[in-house]
Design a protein around this motif. Structure first.
Motif, PDB file in Angstrom:
ATOM      1  N   ALA A   1      -0.963   8.875   2.699  1.00 38.18           N
ATOM      2  CA  ALA A   1      -2.116   8.041   2.982  1.00 38.18           C
ATOM      3  C   ALA A   1      -2.791   8.557   4.249  1.00 38.18           C
ATOM      4  O   ALA A   1      -2.126   9.058   5.166  1.00 38.18           O
ATOM      5  CB  ALA A   1      -1.682   6.594   3.178  1.00 38.18           C
ATOM      6  N   ASP A   2      -4.106   8.421   4.301  1.00 41.10           N
ATOM      7  CA  ASP A   2      -4.846   8.916   5.465  1.00 41.10           C
ATOM      8  C   ASP A   2      -4.368   8.252   6.753  1.00 41.10           C
ATOM      9  O   ASP A   2      -4.357   8.883   7.813  1.00 41.10           O
ATOM     10  CB  ASP A   2      -6.341   8.660   5.279  1.00 41.10           C
ATOM     11  CG  ASP A   2      -6.974   9.573   4.252  1.00 41.10           C
ATOM     12  OD1 ASP A   2      -8.081   9.260   3.790  1.00 41.10           O
ATOM     13  OD2 ASP A   2      -6.355  10.608   3.912  1.00 41.10           O
ATOM     14  N   SER A   3      -3.939   7.012   6.654  1.00 38.34           N
ATOM     15  CA  SER A   3      -3.562   6.259   7.844  1.00 38.34           C
ATOM     16  C   SER A   3      -2.297   6.791   8.505  1.00 38.34           C
ATOM     17  O   SER A   3      -2.044   6.490   9.680  1.00 38.34           O
ATOM     18  CB  SER A   3      -3.376   4.785   7.500  1.00 38.34           C
ATOM     19  OG  SER A   3      -2.387   4.634   6.497  1.00 38.34           O
ATOM     20  N   VAL A   4      -1.491   7.556   7.779  1.00 38.76           N
ATOM     21  CA  VAL A   4      -0.234   8.057   8.347  1.00 38.76           C
ATOM     22  C   VAL A   4      -0.193   9.573   8.425  1.00 38.76           C
ATOM     23  O   VAL A   4       0.765  10.141   8.977  1.00 38.76           O
ATOM     24  CB  VAL A   4       0.979   7.555   7.539  1.00 38.76           C
ATOM     25  CG1 VAL A   4       0.948   6.043   7.413  1.00 38.76           C
ATOM     26  CG2 VAL A   4       1.077   8.209   6.182  1.00 38.76           C
TER      27      VAL A   4
ATOM     28  N   GLU B   1       0.820  -1.201   0.000  1.00 40.36           N
ATOM     29  CA  GLU B   1       0.000   0.000   0.000  1.00 40.36           C
ATOM     30  C   GLU B   1       0.859   1.259   0.000  1.00 40.36           C
ATOM     31  O   GLU B   1       1.990   1.275   0.494  1.00 40.36           O
ATOM     32  CB  GLU B   1      -0.936   0.029   1.220  1.00 40.36           C
ATOM     33  CG  GLU B   1      -0.235   0.131   2.551  1.00 40.36           C
ATOM     34  CD  GLU B   1      -1.211   0.259   3.712  1.00 40.36           C
ATOM     35  OE1 GLU B   1      -2.434   0.202   3.511  1.00 40.36           O
ATOM     36  OE2 GLU B   1      -0.740   0.424   4.851  1.00 40.36           O
TER      37      GLU B   1
ATOM     38  N   LYS C   1       2.307   2.970  15.527  1.00 37.92           N
ATOM     39  CA  LYS C   1       1.273   2.075  16.024  1.00 37.92           C
ATOM     40  C   LYS C   1       1.602   0.641  15.612  1.00 37.92           C
ATOM     41  O   LYS C   1       2.340   0.420  14.642  1.00 37.92           O
ATOM     42  CB  LYS C   1      -0.084   2.470  15.441  1.00 37.92           C
ATOM     43  CG  LYS C   1      -0.496   3.902  15.699  1.00 37.92           C
ATOM     44  CD  LYS C   1      -1.802   4.224  14.988  1.00 37.92           C
ATOM     45  CE  LYS C   1      -2.233   5.669  15.208  1.00 37.92           C
ATOM     46  NZ  LYS C   1      -3.506   5.975  14.506  1.00 37.92           N
TER      47      LYS C   1
ATOM     48  N   GLU D   1      -0.152  -1.319  14.018  1.00 43.92           N
ATOM     49  CA  GLU D   1      -0.582  -1.550  12.631  1.00 43.92           C
ATOM     50  C   GLU D   1       0.349  -0.936  11.599  1.00 43.92           C
ATOM     51  O   GLU D   1       0.148  -1.107  10.400  1.00 43.92           O
ATOM     52  CB  GLU D   1      -2.012  -1.047  12.414  1.00 43.92           C
ATOM     53  CG  GLU D   1      -2.254   0.365  12.881  1.00 43.92           C
ATOM     54  CD  GLU D   1      -2.830   0.407  14.291  1.00 43.92           C
ATOM     55  OE1 GLU D   1      -2.407  -0.394  15.152  1.00 43.92           O
ATOM     56  OE2 GLU D   1      -3.702   1.265  14.519  1.00 43.92           O
ATOM     57  N   ASP D   2       1.367  -0.206  12.021  1.00 42.62           N
ATOM     58  CA  ASP D   2       2.386   0.277  11.092  1.00 42.62           C
ATOM     59  C   ASP D   2       3.443  -0.782  10.804  1.00 42.62           C
ATOM     60  O   ASP D   2       4.330  -0.563   9.959  1.00 42.62           O
ATOM     61  CB  ASP D   2       3.078   1.522  11.661  1.00 42.62           C
ATOM     62  CG  ASP D   2       2.151   2.726  11.781  1.00 42.62           C
ATOM     63  OD1 ASP D   2       2.228   3.427  12.805  1.00 42.62           O
ATOM     64  OD2 ASP D   2       1.351   2.945  10.860  1.00 42.62           O
TER      65      ASP D   2
END
Length: 119
Positions: free
Chosen positions: A61-64, A46, A87, A89-90
């Protein structure tokens, strides 16, 4: 051809920070748009962030967003990914990538550097 070599991955506790580096060679750095991607176990690769040649505009990306910062040093032909507030999830293998301007179709990839975030 472009050769990319990442470094800086490792094990870090949740909430910690890491800085990844990617050294590019083989082509003038100023002719490249650069990016970072990641692939977690069992998941597809991703997009994480990219930076445009010239104006150094960035996209995340929105997640980071708000936690990671992409930057580059043209004199060193190096792109960085500063990762803060990590996190669990990273956790992933992080890949540096390069695209020939003006495209953002990334054709060149590094070998990846693993990042493990312990919870």
């Amino acid at each position: 051809q472009v050769q990319l070599v990442e470094s800086g991955g490792g094990l870090v506790q949740a909430g910690g920070s890491l800085r990844l580096s990617c050294a590019a060679s083989g082509r003038t750095f100023s002719s490249l748009n650069m990016g970072w991607f990641r692939q977690a176990p069992g998941k597809e690769r991703e997009f994480v962030a990219n930076i445009r040649r010239g104006d150094d505009s960035t996209h995340y990306a929105d997640s980071v967003k708000g936690r990671f910062t992409i930057s580059k040093d043209n004199a060193r032909n190096t792109v960085y990914l500063q990762m803060n507030s990590l996190k669990f999830e990273d956790t992933a293998v992080y890949y540096c990538a390069a695209a020939l301007v003006p495209s953002f179709t990334f054709r060149y990839w590094g070998q990846g550097t693993p990042v493990t975030v312990s919870s």
